[in-house]
Design an enzyme around this catalytic site. Structure first.
Site, PDB file in Angstrom:
ATOM      1  N   HIS A 306      24.210  37.212 -16.548  1.00 58.97           N
ATOM      2  CA  HIS A 306      24.383  38.655 -16.383  1.00 58.97           C
ATOM      3  C   HIS A 306      25.656  39.082 -17.099  1.00 58.97           C
ATOM      4  O   HIS A 306      26.628  38.342 -17.127  1.00 58.97           O
ATOM      5  CB  HIS A 306      24.496  39.006 -14.890  1.00 58.97           C
ATOM      6  CG  HIS A 306      24.274  40.451 -14.617  1.00 58.97           C
ATOM      7  ND1 HIS A 306      25.284  41.374 -14.678  1.00 58.97           N
ATOM      8  CD2 HIS A 306      23.148  41.122 -14.296  1.00 58.97           C
ATOM      9  CE1 HIS A 306      24.782  42.562 -14.400  1.00 58.97           C
ATOM     10  NE2 HIS A 306      23.487  42.449 -14.168  1.00 58.97           N
ATOM     11  N   ASP A 363      16.485  39.295 -10.997  1.00 61.83           N
ATOM     12  CA  ASP A 363      15.125  39.131 -11.503  1.00 61.83           C
ATOM     13  C   ASP A 363      14.555  37.741 -11.311  1.00 61.83           C
ATOM     14  O   ASP A 363      13.376  37.518 -11.544  1.00 61.83           O
ATOM     15  CB  ASP A 363      15.084  39.468 -13.005  1.00 61.83           C
ATOM     16  CG  ASP A 363      15.306  40.945 -13.237  1.00 61.83           C
ATOM     17  OD1 ASP A 363      14.854  41.729 -12.396  1.00 61.83           O
ATOM     18  OD2 ASP A 363      15.936  41.297 -14.246  1.00 61.83           O
TER      19      ASP A 363
END
Ligand code: ACO
Length: 428
Positions: A306, A363
């Site tokens: 991320h 996710d």
């Protein structure tokens, strides 16, 4: 002038740049006057060191794995709140009283229907269109149907547009699904919760009474909360940039949906589940980990890494727990969950992932849950868009209400040819 400043020496000139302090988080060096004072721009493609706006909505500490909405930790909101309440919080800044929440939920439920003509709009798409393609088109088209809420200078119209977008998104997403499977569209049932209504519009059929499974409704609602807002991410920044020109809110949210569709952003949930399916069984994991580490192989572990979190994404923690709840409620046992757990374990003990601080993001597990609930992978990003709409709308409202708001217009480091004379085609 701020109390603190940073000194910059450039081209034999020294200038003082104010340092601004937020309520928490890194200070920012205010460079707004830099160009006027030095004639130089800053250079930060990908905005890795750039704060693009002032915002009071969401705070992330990526090193510590902290995510707060209006100060409230995401874990507490996901466990104790519900999506309508979190939506109110994001839009209004405070948690609602019982009456405020009831009023808000009622208002949203009164906007769930779509203009009837929009259903004919769907029929213009191919049946195999990706739901995100349909979402981009239909949400953009809302501005052609709701003219009475496109005057962005009127706070009341902005509020109505915000409510319409939040309320209609489940209907739009469910219709995209129904269209793809060739089933009739279902009108909203406002006796159900926001999330229960969405599940019914997606999985119900007119011939039968649809029973909302409470555990699934709760899990879905929690997934919506986990996706509601996430600071100045790519799609939110897209919405803000589109909105900064004065574009109407429906067009701005359509722009956000377009950005979210990318596999580096919202489509990673779809890509993560496809990856888990490709890996299949835990014995294949080492091969894929090696591929992810290989610079010459474009393969990445989807749902890992991320831009901001250099620690476990706090949303992934809740998501992992929710997988078990949904599996228990639906009595399913998808072996891909075991593969996902094992993949996480092996990646987190690998030096490459440790050194680069790559952890599972929101996710990584969401696809396993959504698949167990019955959604095809192509719907995953559409669900993300549905949930993120409140964040986009809240951020857009915050920007438009700011009296100092100006059009977003980045500059560049130009590397093309310098001025040269045009040569007629016969002389080239
Ligand atoms: N698998 C393998 N290596 C990775 C991964 C991954 N998932 N993510 C990053 N890396 C490596 C990169 O190759 C790079 O290595 P290098 O320093 O040797 O060049 C390093 O880690 C840093 O990666 P960047 O891509 O430069 O980091 P950035 O902050 O730009 O990207 C991103 C973040 C796009 C999320 C990236 O981690 C990624 O592609 N992950 C997979 C896609 C994904 O899961 N996206 C969802 C994000 S969450 C969301 O949008 C809701």
């Amino acid at each position: 002038m701020a109390d603190k400043s940073a000194t910059l020496t450039y081209d034999n000139k020294t200038i003082e740049l104010p340092v601004l302090e937020g309520s928490v988080g890194p200070e920012v060096i205010d460079i707004r006057k830099l160009y006027g004072q030095t004639g130089a721009f800053t250079y930060d493609p990908g905005y890795k060191s750039t704060g693009s706006c002032e915002s009071a909505l969401t705070y992330i500490d990526g090193d510590e794995g902290i995510l707060l909405h209006r100060g409230y930790p995401i874990g507490q909101l996901a466990e104790q709140s519900n999506f309508m309440e979190v939506s109110y919080l994001l839009l209004n800044g405070e948690l609602p009283s019982k009456t405020e929440l009831d009023d808000f939920s009622y208002t949203i439920s009164r906007h769930t229907m779509l203009h009837e003509q929009l259903s004919t709009f769907y029929r213009g798409f191919r049946r195999d269109a990706h739901p995100m393609a349909i979402m981009c088109g239909v949400v953009g088209a809302l501005s052609a149907f709701y003219h009475d809420s496109t005057d962005i200078s009127d706070p009341e119209q902005r509020k109505i547009a915000s409510h319409r977008l939040i309320a209609k998104m489940p209907t739009i997403a469910a219709m995209a699904y129904k269209y793809s499977v060739g089933q009739p569209f279902l009108y909203p049932d406002n006796s159900l919760s926001y999330t229960g209504n969405f599940l019914r519009m997606t999985f119900g059929v007119p011939a039968e009474q649809y029973e909302v499974v409470p555990a699934v409704e709760k899990a879905m609602d929690r997934i919506f909360i986990l996706h509601a807002d996430h600071e100045q991410n790519a799609s939110t920044s897209t919405v803000r940039l589109a909105g900064s020109s004065g574009a109407n809110p429906f067009a701005c949210i359509a722009a956000g949906i377009a950005c979210l569709w990318g596999p580096a952003h919202g489509s990673a949930n779809e890509a993560a589940l496809n990856m888990l399916r490709e890996i299949g069984t835990p014995d294949k994991i080492p091969h894929y980990i090696e591929r992810a580490k290989d610079k010459n192989d474009p393969f990445r572990l989807m749902g890992f890494g991320h831009r901001v979190y250099k620690n476990y994404d706090p949303r992934a923690t809740v998501m992992q727990k929710t997988v078990r709840e949904v599996f228990d409620a639906l009595k399913v046992n998808d072996p891909l969950f075991e593969t996902a757990l094992r993949l996480e374990e092996m990646a987190l003990s690998d030096d490459y992932f440790k050194e680069k601080k790559l952890f599972p993001n929101v996710d990584f597990y969401s696809g396993v849950i959504l698949s167990a609930i019955g959604f095809p992978t192509t719907m995953f990003t559409a669900l993300f868009a549905l949930a993120r709409t409140v964040g986009w709308v809240a951020q857009w409202n915050e920007m438009i209400s700011d009296p100092g708001q100006v059009i977003g217009r980045p500059r560049q480091l130009y590397t093309g040819p310098t001025a040269r004379d045009y040569v007629p085609v016969e002389k080239r």
